[in-house]
Design a protein around this motif. Sequence first.
Motif, PDB file in Angstrom:
ATOM      1  N   GLY A  46       0.856  -1.237  -0.003  1.00  0.00           N
ATOM      2  CA  GLY A  46      -0.006   0.062  -0.179  1.00  0.00           C
ATOM      3  C   GLY A  46       0.725   1.186  -0.059  1.00  0.00           C
ATOM      4  O   GLY A  46       0.471   2.157  -0.217  1.00  0.00           O
ATOM      5  N   VAL A  47       2.236   1.097   0.166  1.00  0.00           N
ATOM      6  CA  VAL A  47       3.016   2.177   0.176  1.00  0.00           C
ATOM      7  C   VAL A  47       3.839   2.268  -1.163  1.00  0.00           C
ATOM      8  O   VAL A  47       4.487   1.186  -1.404  1.00  0.00           O
ATOM      9  CB  VAL A  47       3.917   2.433   1.446  1.00  0.00           C
ATOM     10  CG1 VAL A  47       4.946   3.561   1.332  1.00  0.00           C
ATOM     11  CG2 VAL A  47       3.337   2.198   2.592  1.00  0.00           C
ATOM     12  N   TYR A  48       3.565   3.472  -1.969  1.00  0.00           N
ATOM     13  CA  TYR A  48       4.245   3.357  -3.148  1.00  0.00           C
ATOM     14  C   TYR A  48       5.369   4.387  -3.190  1.00  0.00           C
ATOM     15  O   TYR A  48       5.412   5.395  -2.160  1.00  0.00           O
ATOM     16  CB  TYR A  48       3.418   3.689  -4.179  1.00  0.00           C
ATOM     17  CG  TYR A  48       2.403   2.639  -4.669  1.00  0.00           C
ATOM     18  CD1 TYR A  48       1.479   2.365  -3.773  1.00  0.00           C
ATOM     19  CD2 TYR A  48       2.623   1.939  -5.844  1.00  0.00           C
ATOM     20  CE1 TYR A  48       0.592   1.353  -4.080  1.00  0.00           C
ATOM     21  CE2 TYR A  48       1.396   0.858  -6.123  1.00  0.00           C
ATOM     22  CZ  TYR A  48       0.634   0.494  -5.329  1.00  0.00           C
ATOM     23  OH  TYR A  48      -0.377  -0.458  -5.506  1.00  0.00           O
ATOM     24  N   ALA A  49       6.439   4.477  -4.191  1.00  0.00           N
ATOM     25  CA  ALA A  49       7.434   5.426  -4.108  1.00  0.00           C
ATOM     26  C   ALA A  49       7.716   5.887  -5.580  1.00  0.00           C
ATOM     27  O   ALA A  49       7.809   4.920  -6.468  1.00  0.00           O
ATOM     28  CB  ALA A  49       8.731   5.095  -3.419  1.00  0.00           C
ATOM     29  N   ALA A  50       8.216   7.102  -5.697  1.00  0.00           N
ATOM     30  CA  ALA A  50       8.513   7.785  -7.092  1.00  0.00           C
ATOM     31  C   ALA A  50       9.431   8.690  -7.049  1.00  0.00           C
ATOM     32  O   ALA A  50       9.409   9.513  -6.184  1.00  0.00           O
ATOM     33  CB  ALA A  50       7.198   8.226  -8.022  1.00  0.00           C
ATOM     34  N   GLY A  51      10.299   8.845  -8.199  1.00  0.00           N
ATOM     35  CA  GLY A  51      11.298  10.103  -8.120  1.00  0.00           C
ATOM     36  C   GLY A  51      12.810   9.559  -7.667  1.00  0.00           C
ATOM     37  O   GLY A  51      13.091   8.514  -7.614  1.00  0.00           O
ATOM     38  N   ASP A  52      13.166  10.893  -7.352  1.00  0.00           N
ATOM     39  CA  ASP A  52      14.860  10.642  -6.948  1.00  0.00           C
ATOM     40  C   ASP A  52      14.912   9.653  -5.773  1.00  0.00           C
ATOM     41  O   ASP A  52      16.164   9.060  -5.781  1.00  0.00           O
ATOM     42  CB  ASP A  52      15.397  11.917  -6.385  1.00  0.00           C
ATOM     43  CG  ASP A  52      15.791  12.829  -7.292  1.00  0.00           C
ATOM     44  OD1 ASP A  52      15.366  12.763  -8.478  1.00  0.00           O
ATOM     45  OD2 ASP A  52      16.241  13.870  -7.116  1.00  0.00           O
ATOM     46  N   LEU A  53      14.093   9.297  -5.077  1.00  0.00           N
ATOM     47  CA  LEU A  53      14.318   8.420  -3.969  1.00  0.00           C
ATOM     48  C   LEU A  53      14.675   6.831  -4.275  1.00  0.00           C
ATOM     49  O   LEU A  53      14.751   6.085  -3.506  1.00  0.00           O
ATOM     50  CB  LEU A  53      13.312   8.423  -2.827  1.00  0.00           C
ATOM     51  CG  LEU A  53      11.876   7.710  -2.822  1.00  0.00           C
ATOM     52  CD1 LEU A  53      11.357   8.125  -1.560  1.00  0.00           C
ATOM     53  CD2 LEU A  53      11.255   8.348  -3.973  1.00  0.00           C
ATOM     54  N   LEU A  54      14.451   6.697  -5.834  1.00  0.00           N
ATOM     55  CA  LEU A  54      14.519   5.313  -6.292  1.00  0.00           C
ATOM     56  C   LEU A  54      16.055   5.076  -6.950  1.00  0.00           C
ATOM     57  O   LEU A  54      16.201   3.816  -6.726  1.00  0.00           O
ATOM     58  CB  LEU A  54      13.386   5.297  -7.212  1.00  0.00           C
ATOM     59  CG  LEU A  54      11.917   5.234  -6.993  1.00  0.00           C
ATOM     60  CD1 LEU A  54      11.123   4.924  -8.154  1.00  0.00           C
ATOM     61  CD2 LEU A  54      11.867   4.268  -5.737  1.00  0.00           C
ATOM     62  N   ALA A  55      16.594   5.777  -7.301  1.00  0.00           N
ATOM     63  CA  ALA A  55      17.977   5.682  -7.857  1.00  0.00           C
ATOM     64  C   ALA A  55      18.875   6.488  -7.949  1.00  0.00           C
ATOM     65  O   ALA A  55      18.300   7.964  -7.911  1.00  0.00           O
ATOM     66  CB  ALA A  55      17.695   4.979  -9.253  1.00  0.00           C
ATOM     67  N   PRO A  56      20.108   6.745  -8.056  1.00  0.00           N
ATOM     68  CA  PRO A  56      21.092   7.633  -8.135  1.00  0.00           C
ATOM     69  C   PRO A  56      20.996   8.530  -9.565  1.00  0.00           C
ATOM     70  O   PRO A  56      21.408   9.541  -9.653  1.00  0.00           O
ATOM     71  CB  PRO A  56      22.608   6.974  -7.941  1.00  0.00           C
ATOM     72  CG  PRO A  56      22.409   5.531  -8.368  1.00  0.00           C
ATOM     73  CD  PRO A  56      20.983   5.069  -8.018  1.00  0.00           C
ATOM     74  N   MET A  57      20.535   7.813 -10.530  1.00  0.00           N
ATOM     75  CA  MET A  57      20.364   8.615 -11.952  1.00  0.00           C
ATOM     76  C   MET A  57      18.981   9.487 -11.750  1.00  0.00           C
ATOM     77  O   MET A  57      17.858   9.010 -11.700  1.00  0.00           O
ATOM     78  CB  MET A  57      20.076   7.818 -12.953  1.00  0.00           C
ATOM     79  CG  MET A  57      21.324   6.987 -13.625  1.00  0.00           C
ATOM     80  SD  MET A  57      22.706   7.980 -14.174  1.00  0.00           S
ATOM     81  CE  MET A  57      21.900   8.015 -15.694  1.00  0.00           C
ATOM     82  N   GLN A  58      19.350  10.835 -11.615  1.00  0.00           N
ATOM     83  CA  GLN A  58      18.288  11.802 -11.070  1.00  0.00           C
ATOM     84  C   GLN A  58      18.224  12.969 -11.998  1.00  0.00           C
ATOM     85  O   GLN A  58      19.047  13.261 -12.551  1.00  0.00           O
ATOM     86  CB  GLN A  58      18.494  12.254  -9.647  1.00  0.00           C
ATOM     87  CG  GLN A  58      18.468  10.988  -8.590  1.00  0.00           C
ATOM     88  CD  GLN A  58      19.092  11.325  -7.278  1.00  0.00           C
ATOM     89  OE1 GLN A  58      19.793  12.518  -7.187  1.00  0.00           O
ATOM     90  NE2 GLN A  58      19.122  10.465  -6.091  1.00  0.00           N
ATOM     91  N   GLY A  59      16.800  13.326 -12.071  1.00  0.00           N
ATOM     92  CA  GLY A  59      16.766  14.598 -12.919  1.00  0.00           C
ATOM     93  C   GLY A  59      15.313  14.750 -12.698  1.00  0.00           C
ATOM     94  O   GLY A  59      14.384  13.826 -12.416  1.00  0.00           O
ATOM     95  N   ALA A  60      14.834  15.958 -13.045  1.00  0.00           N
ATOM     96  CA  ALA A  60      13.407  16.398 -12.880  1.00  0.00           C
ATOM     97  C   ALA A  60      12.452  15.708 -13.928  1.00  0.00           C
ATOM     98  O   ALA A  60      11.185  15.294 -13.522  1.00  0.00           O
ATOM     99  CB  ALA A  60      13.495  17.931 -12.961  1.00  0.00           C
ATOM    100  N   LEU A  61      12.850  15.658 -15.101  1.00  0.00           N
ATOM    101  CA  LEU A  61      12.090  14.631 -16.243  1.00  0.00           C
ATOM    102  C   LEU A  61      11.945  13.197 -15.723  1.00  0.00           C
ATOM    103  O   LEU A  61      10.709  12.621 -15.852  1.00  0.00           O
ATOM    104  CB  LEU A  61      12.385  14.899 -17.638  1.00  0.00           C
ATOM    105  CG  LEU A  61      11.832  14.522 -18.479  1.00  0.00           C
ATOM    106  CD1 LEU A  61      10.215  14.808 -18.585  1.00  0.00           C
ATOM    107  CD2 LEU A  61      12.402  14.851 -19.870  1.00  0.00           C
ATOM    108  N   ILE A  62      13.022  12.781 -15.183  1.00  0.00           N
ATOM    109  CA  ILE A  62      12.937  11.402 -14.947  1.00  0.00           C
ATOM    110  C   ILE A  62      12.134  11.207 -13.596  1.00  0.00           C
ATOM    111  O   ILE A  62      11.359  10.202 -13.529  1.00  0.00           O
ATOM    112  CB  ILE A  62      14.554  10.881 -14.356  1.00  0.00           C
ATOM    113  CG1 ILE A  62      15.436  10.970 -15.927  1.00  0.00           C
ATOM    114  CG2 ILE A  62      14.500   9.493 -14.104  1.00  0.00           C
ATOM    115  CD1 ILE A  62      16.769  10.841 -15.266  1.00  0.00           C
ATOM    116  N   ALA A  63      12.119  12.176 -12.705  1.00  0.00           N
ATOM    117  CA  ALA A  63      11.350  12.107 -11.479  1.00  0.00           C
ATOM    118  C   ALA A  63       9.846  12.080 -11.822  1.00  0.00           C
ATOM    119  O   ALA A  63       8.753  11.384 -11.552  1.00  0.00           O
ATOM    120  CB  ALA A  63      11.446  13.042 -10.281  1.00  0.00           C
ATOM    121  N   ALA A  64       9.596  12.929 -12.782  1.00  0.00           N
ATOM    122  CA  ALA A  64       8.135  13.369 -13.332  1.00  0.00           C
ATOM    123  C   ALA A  64       7.562  11.941 -14.027  1.00  0.00           C
ATOM    124  O   ALA A  64       6.316  11.413 -13.705  1.00  0.00           O
ATOM    125  CB  ALA A  64       8.023  14.380 -14.256  1.00  0.00           C
TER     126      ALA A  64
END
Length: 305
Positions: free
Chosen positions: A262-280
């Motif tokens: 029931g707890v989901y996650a998205a964005g920077d907290l998932l991986a070191p390859m980070q960026g605003a478009l990747i997070a969106a």
Amino acid sequence: MTYDVVIAGGGPAGLAAALTLGRSRKRVLLCDAGPRRNAAAVHLHNFVTRDGITPAEFRRIGRQQLEPYAHVETREARIEEVRGTRGSFDVRLSTGSIKARRILLCTGMVDESPEIEGLGSLWGKSIFICPYCHAWEVQNRRFAYLATSLEKIDFALLLRGWASDVIVLTQGRLNVPDDVRARLKAGGVQVDDRPIARLVPASDGLEMERIEFTDGSSIERDVLFLHPPQHQIEIVTSLGLALDAAGYVQLDPVTLETSVPGVYAAGDLLAPMQGALIAAASGTLTAGVLNHALTVELAIEGLLA
Ligand SMILES: Cc1cc2nc3c(=O)[nH]c(=O)nc-3n(C[C@H](O)[C@H](O)[C@H](O)COP(=O)(O)OP(=O)(O)OC[C@H]3O[C@@H](n4cnc5c(N)ncnc54)[C@H](O)[C@@H]3O)c2cc1C
């Protein structure tokens, strides 16, 4: 009243997820506590249709585009505690308590900046993490890369794509083998092992002018790239979510749920390859998968209008 989804974090991932869920007619509460990770950046780059926008304007547009979706509520509030189970979570906010069927964490990562005098005031102006985001604007200036591991030292050679004058700073803390030094030298990159005393801004205070070393010497540099270590915010650790060896949240590859149902996650907290478009994109994808499972469940339970 029970929200279908409570989203923690109103950065690119949280905003994109709220849009998808709003368009899916779900009752959503988007909570954002500030401050933003990229708050110090002057402009946001490398986001198609938004290249060069300020981070504040990006968020303003994101919030504005949620307004037509009446079931999406936004609050300036910190999520302080999440208890309960899939379908029935009790969420304590800095502004009160609410109930939710699902939790979506889009809380980003916290950068641990190295303790170097002068770094804080130049962060986001002359000091950067991502060359795809910021190197174009400073191309052909004098670059330095603060290396903290041999695995990432080739990053200095990547920077040569934007500048001919690139040095690697090890502060004497990295034992760079001769063959690696030779490789870097062949690519036009020198290694400097002097420990840094401080970063000196130009007289306008906006840009870096030089790097001073503990032996009193200095080198003129305009730009410093680095990869600071990162950690999760407290709520991620207190929920006991499974993390990978590098500290990023692990998801089920099919349901995109974390290790807590029931707890989901998205964005920077998932991986070191980070960026605003990747997070969106991550927010959009996770929200879609979450919505699918939730809608099926609500339909079977007779809870859809
Ligand atoms: C200086 C700098 C410049 C950057 N420039 C660029 C660029 O030009 N282009 C680019 O693509 N990327 C850039 N990035 C990376 C980009 O900012 C991130 O990849 C992106 O913001 C990640 O989005 P996110 O939604 O996952 O997290 P974030 O944008 O970090 O948003 C997380 C949000 O969650 C909130 N939050 C945290 N805890 C809680 C809580 N308990 N309750 C409620 N809210 C909470 C935070 O306050 C924050 O607003 C830059 C990063 C930095 C550090």
